[in-house]
Design a protein around this motif. Structure first.
Motif, PDB file in Angstrom:
ATOM      1  N   SER A 111       0.820  -1.219   0.000  1.00  0.00           N
ATOM      2  CA  SER A 111       0.000   0.000   0.000  1.00  0.00           C
ATOM      3  C   SER A 111       0.848   1.262   0.000  1.00  0.00           C
ATOM      4  O   SER A 111       0.429   2.302  -0.501  1.00  0.00           O
ATOM      5  N   GLN A 137       1.749   0.823  -5.125  1.00  0.00           N
ATOM      6  CA  GLN A 137       1.105   2.135  -5.258  1.00  0.00           C
ATOM      7  C   GLN A 137       2.164   3.198  -5.527  1.00  0.00           C
ATOM      8  O   GLN A 137       2.738   3.774  -4.599  1.00  0.00           O
ATOM      9  N   SER A 140       2.008   6.558  -3.616  1.00  0.00           N
ATOM     10  CA  SER A 140       1.841   6.503  -2.164  1.00  0.00           C
ATOM     11  C   SER A 140       2.876   7.364  -1.453  1.00  0.00           C
ATOM     12  O   SER A 140       3.834   7.879  -2.061  1.00  0.00           O
TER      13      SER A 140
END
Length: 365
Positions: A111, A137, A140
């Motif tokens: 994530s 990601q 991120s």
């Protein structure tokens, strides 16, 4: 005894375990195959960062990603990259002291928003450490803080609930392994280097040299070739397990022959008792089979088996004795392996070399 109701067993009974297992494996293999096609200049940049790193490689991750990071730490370390694992939750309680300027931090988080990780990112920058992010990601918080981002791409977990990290961690592991191996090969990491980091177990035996198992010269029986046999037998006693051979040298200190306990037995059997008070040069085996120091243990085992001998002198590049490989030492090395199945003595000996005829010695065949 309580019996589960049919309604409870229904969903489990309908489950095809083989089909589900194949689905998991295919999901993970597809993700890894997809990574192979996604590799680009960012991967090359990550390799260059690690090759140019003047400090240590620090790997970190939380939860399942952290376990993958821990495994990759071992892979990097064993293939020539000095590496350490730092748990992100422990980092803010003192373990940040393990990280210094010049280090490269390889951070794993699908994530890229894991709280324990994002919390330490500002400190890593303050310490002067560079960051390589493995994440799914690319926009991120972790990715924005990283110097290089290795994007895993969009991944659907193999878990039927889509929750348990499975496909994502498999992809992290594969990508990390690829990075470790490319860096290792770029450094010219050799089999000899690998052997230094893997001295134990069956792998260590495959990579060991005769120097690792031979009896050093100080523990061998060594005599001048003109010394009388009886005197050599008395004077060359050694504490501990006795070698079955006396290494014989000439005036230049070079190996000129060998005399074994089996040779002594043959003299007695032939009733040549008088030879015991004669010079060793009259009864020794000249030009015995030898092996150079630094040669692989596997090559020594091949010689012991092919020549059907029990003792193999090890010589240096000047032809002087450096030690002795005794078949019993080889058997001890072969048996000292936690990974090997338990076997009896005769079976173990067959694993090392074929059965040897009684009275064999290091004679040249």
């Amino acid at each position: 005894m309580h019996t589960a109701s049919s309604s409870t067993l229904g969903p489990r009974a309908a489950l095809d375990p083989l089909q589900l297992a194949r689905t998991v494996l295919l999901s993970e293999s597809d993700a890894i195959a997809g990574l192979a096609t996604r590799l680009d200049h960012h991967f090359v940049s990550a390799v260059k960062m690690l090759l140019d790193c003047r400090g240590s490689l620090i790997l970190s991750g939380m939860g399942k990603a952290g376990l993958i990071a821990s495994k990759l730490t071992a892979t990097f370390a064993s293939t020539g990259t000095r590496s350490h694992f730092v748990h992100p939750a422990e980092a803010i309680h003192g373990d940040l002291g393990r990280i210094a300027e010049g280090d490269v931090v390889l951070m794993l988080s699908y994530s890229g928003e894991t709280e324990e990780i994002t919390r330490i990112l500002p400190m890593l920058r303050d310490f002067g450490a560079s960051i390589i992010a493995i994440t799914g990601q690319p926009s991120s918080t972790l990715a924005r803080a990283a110097t290089v981002v290795l994007d895993l791409g969009r991944i659907t977990e193999a878990c039927p609930l889509g929750l348990a990290p499975s496909t994502s961690t498999a992809a992290m592991l594969a990508l990390g392994d690829a990075l470790a191996i490319v860096v290792s090969q770029s450094r010219g990491f050799s089999a000899d280097d690998f052997a230094r980091y893997h001295p134990g177990g069956s792998l260590g035996r495959k990579l060991a040299t005769v120097n690792d198992v031979m009896r050093p010269l100080a523990e061998c029986r060594v005599a001048h070739e003109n010394e009388r046999l009886r005197e050599a037998l008395v004077n060359q006693r050694r504490p501990g397990r006795r070698s079955g051979a006396i290494l014989l040298i000439d005036d230049a200190g070079k190996l000129s022959g060998i005399f074994t306990d089996s040779d002594l037995a043959r003299l007695l059997e032939a009733k040549r008792d008088a030879a015991i008070d004669g010079p060793l040069s009259d009864v020794m085996t000249r030009r015995p089979t030898t092996i150079q120091e630094g040669t692989s243990l596997a090559a020594a085992c091949d010689l012991l088996a092919m020549k059907k001998i029990s003792e193999l002198p090890v010589i240096d590049h000047d032809g002087k004795p450096a030690g002795l490989v005794d078949i019993t030492d080889v058997v001890l090395v072969a048996s000292d392996d936690d990974e090997a199945p338990a076997v009896d003595g005769p079976t173990l000996l067959k694993l090392v070399a074929p059965p040897m005829p009684r009275g064999s010695s290091a004679k040249k065949k």
